[in-house]
Design an enzyme around this catalytic site. Structure first.
Site, short mmCIF file in Angstrom:
data_model
loop_
_atom_site.label_atom_id
_atom_site.label_comp_id
_atom_site.label_asym_id
_atom_site.label_seq_id
_atom_site.Cartn_x
_atom_site.Cartn_y
_atom_site.Cartn_z
N HIS A 63 60.04 -28.36 45.86
CA HIS A 63 58.58 -28.15 46.49
C HIS A 63 58.58 -26.72 46.81
O HIS A 63 57.79 -26.14 46.72
CB HIS A 63 58.91 -28.79 48.11
CG HIS A 63 57.64 -28.64 48.94
ND1 HIS A 63 56.45 -28.93 48.62
CD2 HIS A 63 57.66 -27.93 49.93
CE1 HIS A 63 55.51 -28.42 49.62
NE2 HIS A 63 56.28 -27.97 50.43
N HIS A 114 49.21 -31.81 51.02
CA HIS A 114 49.92 -32.03 51.93
C HIS A 114 49.92 -33.59 51.71
O HIS A 114 49.45 -34.39 52.64
CB HIS A 114 49.46 -31.52 53.33
CG HIS A 114 50.80 -31.23 54.11
ND1 HIS A 114 50.67 -31.49 55.64
CD2 HIS A 114 51.65 -30.81 54.02
CE1 HIS A 114 51.69 -31.22 56.12
NE2 HIS A 114 52.52 -30.75 55.30
N ARG A 135 47.31 -20.35 57.63
CA ARG A 135 48.29 -19.27 57.90
C ARG A 135 48.67 -18.64 56.46
O ARG A 135 48.99 -17.43 56.75
CB ARG A 135 49.42 -20.13 58.55
CG ARG A 135 49.40 -20.48 59.73
CD ARG A 135 50.72 -20.84 60.54
NE ARG A 135 51.59 -21.92 59.86
CZ ARG A 135 51.32 -23.18 60.16
NH1 ARG A 135 50.48 -23.50 60.79
NH2 ARG A 135 52.11 -24.04 59.23
N GLN A 260 55.29 -33.80 61.57
CA GLN A 260 54.90 -32.61 62.32
C GLN A 260 53.64 -33.04 62.85
O GLN A 260 52.63 -33.44 62.52
CB GLN A 260 54.73 -31.40 61.44
CG GLN A 260 56.08 -30.81 60.66
CD GLN A 260 55.67 -31.00 59.24
OE1 GLN A 260 55.69 -31.92 58.66
NE2 GLN A 260 55.39 -29.65 58.95
N ASP A 288 53.90 -16.27 56.95
CA ASP A 288 53.73 -17.51 57.65
C ASP A 288 54.79 -18.26 57.48
O ASP A 288 55.58 -18.26 56.41
CB ASP A 288 52.41 -18.16 57.06
CG ASP A 288 52.60 -18.57 55.73
OD1 ASP A 288 52.75 -17.70 54.82
OD2 ASP A 288 52.50 -19.80 55.52
N SER A 333 58.41 -26.83 62.13
CA SER A 333 57.35 -26.50 63.18
C SER A 333 56.29 -25.91 62.78
O SER A 333 56.55 -24.63 62.21
CB SER A 333 58.07 -26.02 64.62
OG SER A 333 59.04 -27.03 65.14
N ASP A 520 44.65 -23.28 41.84
CA ASP A 520 44.80 -24.74 41.54
C ASP A 520 45.68 -25.48 42.21
O ASP A 520 46.68 -24.82 42.78
CB ASP A 520 44.87 -24.85 39.86
CG ASP A 520 46.43 -24.17 39.92
OD1 ASP A 520 47.48 -24.58 40.45
OD2 ASP A 520 46.47 -23.39 38.95
N ASN A 558 49.41 -24.27 43.81
CA ASN A 558 50.43 -25.07 44.35
C ASN A 558 50.57 -26.59 43.49
O ASN A 558 49.79 -26.93 42.92
CB ASN A 558 49.68 -25.65 45.60
CG ASN A 558 50.78 -26.65 46.37
OD1 ASN A 558 50.37 -27.88 46.62
ND2 ASN A 558 51.81 -26.34 46.89
#
Ligand SMILES: Nc1ncnc2c1ncn2[C@@H]1O[C@H](COP(=O)(O)OP(=O)(O)O)[C@@H](O)[C@H]1O
Lengths: 610, 97, 222, 97
Positions: A63, A114, A135, A260, A288, A333, A520, A558
């Site tokens: 990741h 996500h 962020r 989260q 961030d 967090s 993308d 990503n």
């Protein structure tokens, strides 16, 4: 409340790593391969401390390190780093790419996934997905101005879709609406393969003046490192390496909650506070906190800077006092940012945070040691070359091969299907199509999103592209569209990626804007499957070739891998977002034909192309 | 007819933005000495028949399946002899089991 | 006129309200929740948003802001105050207006272009409209269902204090289709829909909302 | 340290769309025999010191001023000896006062 387990002798320090060099470490459980662990020992010249091991494992995960895909992604860097409107102000490698759009303005945009967290907990997964991308945009110095949400679900009538879809849509809306960011478009696509693995991609667009550009680096010896925003809790510990990089059915022990929960109100304060910090000129560098939390922020800031960084980890404000240093480093967090601040500006920085009720703590400083050094109550738990954590992770040349079913799939052409014969059948086909979840009206989703807030939305659903006004005086604006047809991509990933680009490019162009650049989000199955890896390689090659032809740089993006249920991968889904600029938004072209109305003639309709 | 209450609270290790917002507001309103606030949900159910163990077990399953989200919330089921409306505005004071 | 627009932590439509005030021909003055100071304004807008996240009840925490003490006092002296959406919720929580706003009947946040009827054009915020005017104004809320006991509802109706009503399907379950109400004196208006998003052809649902911001002049010279 | 709970419920005469929605969902999930559902809020507070009458009176004021809206809600304050998290998933069964 359990009692805090602060400094005990169990603390694994650099000193302990030297005096107890042969301690057995759980590198495999943390997702590291044997040779990766050996490399860490080689880099450090000793065994890592448990905190260092945590950092490396999380930063070297698929990741964070893109270890399986780097070799393919790097071809995007070969594209000319400029658009028809000018040079890119920041490109791949930054939090998000930044484009010059003229009149002294720049825009930044990026799309991120996500997916896995949204399957586990749809509302919070989707909500924090929006929070994370916002962020990223903020960290470039930009004011976030709009969001979009390309989504993929299993069949609409499947049981689990009833759980997943309402939660995801409510989460995207709940977070974005509360931040005051208009949702100007997205996708909602349904296919079997997404049933156990929905896709939640989130896009954010931000606007800045050229001079406001901020980069993520810690330079200037003596500069202070400030962590601000929400307190650090046990959220998503293990999330990065376990949740985002391994398929679900392999499971994994989770001693802390892997979910989260987002606090959009906190994020709204963080946005306003950060923009005021930029305006006050008290930010020398900023990052961030997203996946991999402090591990990522500290190592990336330090390695992009010109020296080292010294962090007092025990100064991090905690929500849960029982967290160990390893956990503080790995916590995901939400709603946190890290800034590098000149010593003379610290007081002003903290005052602005206080104005916005945002908690802030000076947790370290920039040094000239070239090392990232982290202490826990005065004892050193990390001492590493920051680049080795952030950038020099492993790179894999995973084997890839065209699947043996590809030929059969391509041979099974649509022409072989029965065609509707006669008017009745044609009518039935048409009705079936307009009623299909993939084609039907999407207002049952988009009505849950605020598309008007900020007063700059020129086009939103049901238009082909979203468009926002950037300057109220001149009418300068930007348009964005995201597209991907995973079925095309499965038939031919090379052409499929090109079609995704072509469609989003067309959608921006037909809205009246000039397409400039793309971002993308490459959603695929397991890279350990050579067939999937081939799809990925082909899609990258296709996208790069098409971008070269259209002269649109890829500004960032990503990759989301391991999107599969058991052995079945999702359709290869390279979502492409194109951003374009329009000199005067009053000249936009909405889609849809305008009928004759009170004296004004209706639109004339032309068909272009073959 | 039995009155059954299902209390649902965010798990202790999970962030509770709602409780945090309340906790932040209290000192500004002049209330001090509250060190933690968590905000959850309370469901008051009216159930046909007696509160037999079987009936309560069924409510427990409702709580598990519908009323709470087991990923982020805990719940507890109990029988009550009055609703909040009936006690409105009071400090009942007693320690509940 | 100088029209103050309050920013609470979590206010979202404050900048839009300022723009609308400007388009309505007035000077917008930014007011900060933490300052007990109205900076000499002639009227106040409490804008939409999610103040304090709206986690407890919408508007419940904002009503305790220092600026609200001033707003309440000014409202009681007759200053025009318009609460839009979250601002309406703040006005109810502050007891400047009766009733309360609860979760939409269908439990979902809703954003749509909503037809309304202006029922009362005798307030400083609606005098630019004809009584009974039918307008389309952006509506977006999760907790916009107006509730009050029957007695209060009857009084509001009897005293002509229902300022706007939803036309067509009731979007959120609001009792008696109420979209907006005013206080006895008429100077304090709470409205669930967002007229500040309906002031430009280009970016909203048309310009039907502009009247809320031009009315102030008409009212001043009435 | 005392643990004090404030329960806040919509007044019986006030519409409760959330409770309605839950009640409507129960039969669809195969649960029958629930004749009424009301949904409210539960606040778990940790308060410094003992749960003295004065302290509880202060919590009562918090409930009145901030935690509930008297126009639409009733509340009740009580001291508890365990949180929901501590009883997680159980039917405590006892009748609470
Ligand atoms: N998840 C979503 N979020 C926001 N907008 C969406 C979403 N899904 C679809 N839309 C919007 O709804 C409209 C119709 O979508 P779609 O049917 O996919 O259009 P098309 O097939 O023309 O691309 C578009 O404006 C699109 O941006």
């Amino acid at each position: 409340m359990p009692t805090p387990t602060t400094p005990t002798d169990a603390l694994d320090t650099v000193e302990a790593a030297l005096t107890d060099p042969d301690r057995v470490q759980p590198w495999a459980e943390l997702g590291l391969k044997e040779d990766e662990y050996a490399r860490i020992r080689e880099i450090l010249g000793r065994r890592p401390t448990s905190s260092e091991l945590a950092m490396y494992s999380v930063m070297w995960s698929e990741h964070c390190s893109y270890k399986s895909t780097k070799v393919h992604l790097k071809q995007f860097g070969e594209l000319a780093q400029e658009t028809t409107a000018g040079k890119m102000l920041a490109g791949i490698g930054e939090n998000a790419g930044v484009l010059d759009i003229g009149q002294g303005y720049a825009v930044t945009f990026k799309v991120e996934s996500h997916n896995h967290p949204s399957f586990v907990e749809p509302y919070q997964g989707a909500a924090t997905g929006v929070g994370g991308i916002v962020r990223d945009i903020l960290a470039m110095g930009a004011r976030p101005v709009a969001v979009m949400d390309p989504l993929r679900f299993g069949p609409l009538d499947a049981d689990d879709t009833q759980r997943v879809l309402p939660g995801i849509v409510a989460g995207v809306g709940g977070y974005g609406n509360c931040l005051g960011l208009p949702n100007i478009g997205g996708e909602a696509v349904f296919d079997e393969t997404y049933l156990g693995n929905p896709l939640v991609n989130a896009l954010c667009v931000g606007v800045l003046r050229h001079e406001d550009l901020h980069l993520a680096k810690a330079s200037g010896v003596g500069n202070q490192v400030v962590l601000y925003g929400a307190r650090t809790g046990g959220d998503g510990i293990g999330g990065v390496s376990v949740l985002a990089s391994e398929t679900f059915d392999e499971g994994g022990p989770a001693k802390r909650p892997s979910v989260q929960v987002g606090d959009p109100f906190m994020e709204k304060l963080l946005i306003e506070c950060t923009l005021e910090l930029f305006a006050a000129g008290v930010v020398a560098g900023i990052q961030d906190l997203g996946g991999a939390g402090l591990s990522c922020a500290t190592s990336e800031l330090a390695s992009a800077g010109d020296g080292g960084m010294h962090v007092h980890l025990d100064r991090v404000p905690l929500r849960d006092s029982t967290l160990s240093p390893e956990e503080v480093l790995m916590s995901e967090s939400q709603e946190r940012m890290m800034a590098v601040v000149e010593p003379d500006d610290v007081a002003a920085f903290l005052a602005i945070c206080a104005k916005w009720d945002v908690e802030a703590a000076v947790v370290g400083e920039v040094t000239d040691t070239g090392r990232l050094e982290i202490d826990w109550h005065g004892r050193r738990v990390v001492d590493v070359p920051p680049r080795s954590v952030a950038h020099d992770g492993p790179t894999y040349e995973r084997p890839y091969a065209r699947p043996d079913w590809q030929d059969a799939l391509q041979a099974d052409v649509a022409e072989a299907l029965p065609r509707p014969a006669g008017g009745e059948e044609l009518r039935a086909t048409l009705l079936r199509m307009v009623a299909s979840p993939n084609l039907c009206d999407k207002s049952w989703i988009t009505d849950q999103y605020d598309r008007y807030v900020r007063g700059g939305t020129v086009l939103a659903q049901p238009e082909d592209a979203g468009m926002v006004r950037v300057d109220e005086e001149t009418g300068l604006g930007v348009a964005v569209a995201t597209d991907c047809n995973g079925r095309f991509a499965k038939l031919d990933p090379y052409a499929g990626a090109q079609l995704a680009l072509a469609e989003s490019y067309r959608n921006v162009a037909t809205a009246g804007a000039t397409p400039l650049a793309v971002s993308d989000c490459l959603n695929f199955g397991s890279p350990e499957d050579p067939g999937v890896m081939w799809q990925f390689a082909e899609a990258c090659r296709g996208l790069k070739d098409a971008c070269a032809t259209l002269r649109t740089p890829v500004t960032g993006g990503n990759v989301s891998l391991y999107n599969q249920t058991g052995d079945t991968a999702i359709l290869p889904t390279p979502v492409v977002a194109t951003l374009g600029v329009i000199e005067d938004v009053t000249q936009r072209t909405p889609s849809g034909f305008r009928p004759v109305a009170d004296g004004t003639p209706g639109d004339e309709v032309f068909l272009l192309g073959e | 007819m039995a009155r059954v209450v299902v209390d649902v609270m965010p798990k202790p290790e999970i962030l509770d933005p709602q409780g945090k917002a309340v906790q932040g507001a209290l000192p500004r309103l002049g209330f001090s000495g509250v060190t933690e606030v968590r905000q959850g949900k309370r469901f008051e159910l009216e159930v046909e028949g007696e509160a037999t163990p079987e009936r309560l077990e069924e409510v427990r399953r409702m709580a598990e399946v519908l009323l709470s989200n087991p990923v982020i919330e805990d719940f507890e089921v109990h029988v009550v002899d009055h609703t909040v409306a009936e006690a409105a505005g009071t400090v009942t004071g007693q320690v509940t089991a | 006129m100088k029209v103050g627009v309050v920013t609470f932590p979590g206010s979202l439509d404050d900048v839009d309200a300022q723009r609308a005030v400007g388009l309505g021909g007035h000077e917008a003055v930014a007011l900060w929740h933490g300052d007990a100071d109205l900076r000499g304004v002639d009227a106040v807008v409490l804008p939409g948003g999610f103040s304090y996240g709206d986690y407890l009840r919408c508007g419940a925490i904002s009503r305790f802001s220092p600026v609200m003490t001033e707003v309440v006092a000014a409202a009681e002296r007759g200053m025009p105050v318009l609460g839009i959406c979250n601002g309406f919720q703040v006005l109810c929580e502050s007891h400047l207006l009766p009733g309360a706003l609860i979760r939409n009947q269908r439990q979902k946040f809703l954003c749509l272009d909503q037809p309304l009827r202006i029922e009362n054009n005798r307030t400083p915020w609606t005098s630019a409209y004809d009584e009974g005017a039918e307008v389309t104004i952006v509506l977006k809320n999760g907790e916009g269902s107006f509730v009050a006991d029957t007695e209060t509802l009857d009084r509001l109706e009897g005293e002509g204090r229902v300022v706007a009503r939803y036309l067509g399907a009731n979007p959120n379950g609001s009792l008696r289709d109420i979209a907006g109400i005013c206080n006895e004196r008429g100077n304090v208006v709470g409205l669930m829909p967002h007229p500040e998003h309906s002031v430009e052809e280009l970016t909203g649902s048309g310009t039907d909302g502009l009247g809320f911001f031009t009315s102030l002049v008409a009212a001043a010279f009435a």
